[in-house]
Design an enzyme around this catalytic site. Sequence first.
Site, PDB file in Angstrom:
ATOM      1  N   LYS A 112     -10.069  -6.787  30.009  1.00 25.63           N
ATOM      2  CA  LYS A 112      -9.311  -6.244  31.132  1.00 25.63           C
ATOM      3  C   LYS A 112      -9.552  -6.985  32.443  1.00 25.63           C
ATOM      4  O   LYS A 112      -8.757  -6.894  33.359  1.00 25.63           O
ATOM      5  CB  LYS A 112      -9.608  -4.748  31.301  1.00 25.63           C
ATOM      6  CG  LYS A 112      -9.047  -3.940  30.146  1.00 25.63           C
ATOM      7  CD  LYS A 112      -8.883  -2.486  30.482  1.00 25.63           C
ATOM      8  CE  LYS A 112      -8.132  -1.803  29.346  1.00 25.63           C
ATOM      9  NZ  LYS A 112      -7.902  -0.405  29.557  1.00 25.63           N
ATOM     10  N   LYS A 195      -3.161  -5.549  18.957  1.00 24.27           N
ATOM     11  CA  LYS A 195      -2.968  -4.100  18.881  1.00 24.27           C
ATOM     12  C   LYS A 195      -1.840  -3.652  19.801  1.00 24.27           C
ATOM     13  O   LYS A 195      -1.574  -4.284  20.827  1.00 24.27           O
ATOM     14  CB  LYS A 195      -4.273  -3.359  19.201  1.00 24.27           C
ATOM     15  CG  LYS A 195      -4.678  -3.357  20.660  1.00 24.27           C
ATOM     16  CD  LYS A 195      -5.704  -2.261  20.960  1.00 24.27           C
ATOM     17  CE  LYS A 195      -5.837  -2.113  22.478  1.00 24.27           C
ATOM     18  NZ  LYS A 195      -6.568  -0.950  22.914  1.00 24.27           N
ATOM     19  N   LYS A 198      -0.778  -0.260  25.899  1.00 24.06           N
ATOM     20  CA  LYS A 198       0.114   0.000  27.033  1.00 24.06           C
ATOM     21  C   LYS A 198       0.030  -1.106  28.066  1.00 24.06           C
ATOM     22  O   LYS A 198       0.996  -1.380  28.750  1.00 24.06           O
ATOM     23  CB  LYS A 198      -0.164   1.371  27.651  1.00 24.06           C
ATOM     24  CG  LYS A 198      -1.521   1.517  28.230  1.00 24.06           C
ATOM     25  CD  LYS A 198      -1.774   2.917  28.722  1.00 24.06           C
ATOM     26  CE  LYS A 198      -3.251   3.131  28.928  1.00 24.06           C
ATOM     27  NZ  LYS A 198      -3.916   3.867  27.894  1.00 24.06           N
TER      28      LYS A 198
HETATM   29  N1  AQP Z   1      -3.129   0.257  18.860  1.00 22.23           N
HETATM   30  C1  AQP Z   1      -3.954   1.258  18.629  1.00 22.23           C
HETATM   31  N2  AQP Z   1      -4.256   1.619  17.365  1.00 22.23           N
HETATM   32  C2  AQP Z   1      -5.107   2.650  17.113  1.00 22.23           C
HETATM   33  N3  AQP Z   1      -5.677   3.396  18.092  1.00 22.23           N
HETATM   34  C3  AQP Z   1      -5.406   3.079  19.368  1.00 22.23           C
HETATM   35  N4  AQP Z   1      -5.789   3.618  20.545  1.00 22.23           N
HETATM   36  C4  AQP Z   1      -5.205   2.928  21.551  1.00 22.23           C
HETATM   37  N5  AQP Z   1      -4.440   1.937  21.063  1.00 22.23           N
HETATM   38  C5  AQP Z   1      -4.528   2.006  19.701  1.00 22.23           C
HETATM   39  C6  AQP Z   1      -6.667   4.782  20.677  1.00 22.23           C
HETATM   40  O1  AQP Z   1      -6.047   5.709  21.547  1.00 22.23           O
HETATM   41  C7  AQP Z   1      -7.059   6.470  22.186  1.00 22.23           C
HETATM   42  C8  AQP Z   1      -6.786   6.632  23.649  1.00 22.23           C
HETATM   43  O2  AQP Z   1      -6.754   5.404  24.281  1.00 22.23           O
HETATM   44  P1  AQP Z   1      -7.088   5.271  25.832  1.00 22.23           P
HETATM   45  O3  AQP Z   1      -6.321   6.224  26.619  1.00 22.23           O
HETATM   46  O4  AQP Z   1      -8.537   5.242  26.032  1.00 22.23           O
HETATM   47  O5  AQP Z   1      -6.488   3.922  26.145  1.00 22.23           O
HETATM   48  P2  AQP Z   1      -6.706   2.593  25.470  1.00 22.23           P
HETATM   49  O6  AQP Z   1      -7.566   2.522  24.289  1.00 22.23           O
HETATM   50  O7  AQP Z   1      -7.143   1.739  26.563  1.00 22.23           O
HETATM   51  O8  AQP Z   1      -5.171   2.473  25.040  1.00 22.23           O
HETATM   52  P3  AQP Z   1      -4.330   1.225  25.218  1.00 22.23           P
HETATM   53  O9  AQP Z   1      -2.899   1.450  25.027  1.00 22.23           O
HETATM   54  O10 AQP Z   1      -4.957   0.199  24.362  1.00 22.23           O
HETATM   55  O11 AQP Z   1      -4.524   0.924  26.732  1.00 22.23           O
HETATM   56  P4  AQP Z   1      -4.880  -0.422  27.392  1.00 22.23           P
HETATM   57  O12 AQP Z   1      -3.755  -1.337  27.074  1.00 22.23           O
HETATM   58  O13 AQP Z   1      -4.974  -0.081  28.843  1.00 22.23           O
HETATM   59  O14 AQP Z   1      -6.172  -0.880  26.788  1.00 22.23           O
HETATM   60  C9  AQP Z   1      -8.384   5.788  21.890  1.00 22.23           C
HETATM   61  O15 AQP Z   1      -9.083   6.527  20.920  1.00 22.23           O
HETATM   62  C10 AQP Z   1      -7.981   4.453  21.345  1.00 22.23           C
HETATM   63  O16 AQP Z   1      -8.918   3.961  20.421  1.00 22.23           O
END
Ligand code: AQP
Length: 332
Positions: A112, A195, A198
């Site tokens: 990030k 993966k 967002k």
């Molecule tokens: N692609 C994915 N496959 C499986 N699990 C996923 N999670 C996120 N993306 C995938 C799971 O969703 C939960 C909540 O996530 P978060 O709100 O902590 O955000 P994150 O992991 O940061 O989600 P993003 O979309 O991947 O955000 P960015 O792009 O900002 O990093 C977690 O349990 C996560 O494992």
Amino acid sequence: RPRVLSGIQPTADSFHFGNYLGALRQWVDLQESYEPYFFIADQHAITVEHDPKLLRSRVLVAAAQLVAMGVDPRRSTIFVQSQVPAHSQLAWVLQCLTGFGEARRMTQFKDKSANGGEGAASVGLFTYPVLQAADILLYRPHFVPVGEDQRQHLELTRDLAQRFNHRYKKTFRLPDPYILKATAKILDLQDPTSKMSKSASSPGGIIELLDPPAKSAKKVRSAVTDSGSEIRHDPEGKPGISNLLTIHSALTGRSVEDLVAEYAGRGYGDYKGDLAEVVVDFVTPFRDRTLELLEDETALAGILADGAERASAVAERTLADVYDRVGFVPRV
Ligand code: AQP
């Protein structure tokens, strides 16, 4: 009953299929036989630049989505992180137990902060995994249902718990990650080697639960598929079609083998058309229910207030033990 705890950030207008299949669906299932604590991580959401007005509205949208997908506020404690101050209070104590190098090894921080360089990233983004450890350890859960991307943070959480227990006195339970192998990493529809995310996925690569269903159907129909024409589950050789089969199987409850057998000899276009229908059938009622819940913001705020009260009762008890063990003098 054994406890489970997990959180999600309110950093988008909608959760996506990665969030849902990787983690949130397990929240719904686990609430049946566990004592569940689920929170909306608004403090994590400010580790990167954000719009306060949007954050405020997204917290309610997140709560509405959780309820719409079946997280039942009568069974599950649903709350907002910033409404339970013990999270940041414990985080400070844990920061004082975390090595600088140890924090630096967290790959999510590396990913990030890659864009603007480490110097531009906030200290909050750097210490994010330690706040996450506090989020978890306060509730002494047995399991933490998450996607694969959170495994490293869970390991840090266990290390910190062990260190605290060893240095002071046994206080924390060492939680285990609860990661379902099949859906642990849902991939980007346009780039099935990364993966679904967002912040990193292109708009065509991510299915948002609250998008108009026709838009999601179109994204499925335009998903990148692999060379050849055979529909088979082969994550190495055919990441695109394998990802679609994973999503299809998770949404319908049918096994991947069963789907592969049904689509033997049929083309990618045909297959994607059918999956698009499955996706529409899933998101349409979910979206309607979420929008309906959002019409009564007072009721949603009430669910969160009630959750914060229940969560605080547990969290404050753990924090009191921690403060006592590190030698803080209580206010008389
Ligand atoms: N692609 C994915 N496959 C499986 N699990 C996923 N999670 C996120 N993306 C995938 C799971 O969703 C939960 C909540 O996530 P978060 O709100 O902590 O955000 P994150 O992991 O940061 O989600 P993003 O979309 O991947 O955000 P960015 O792009 O900002 O990093 C977690 O349990 C996560 O494992």
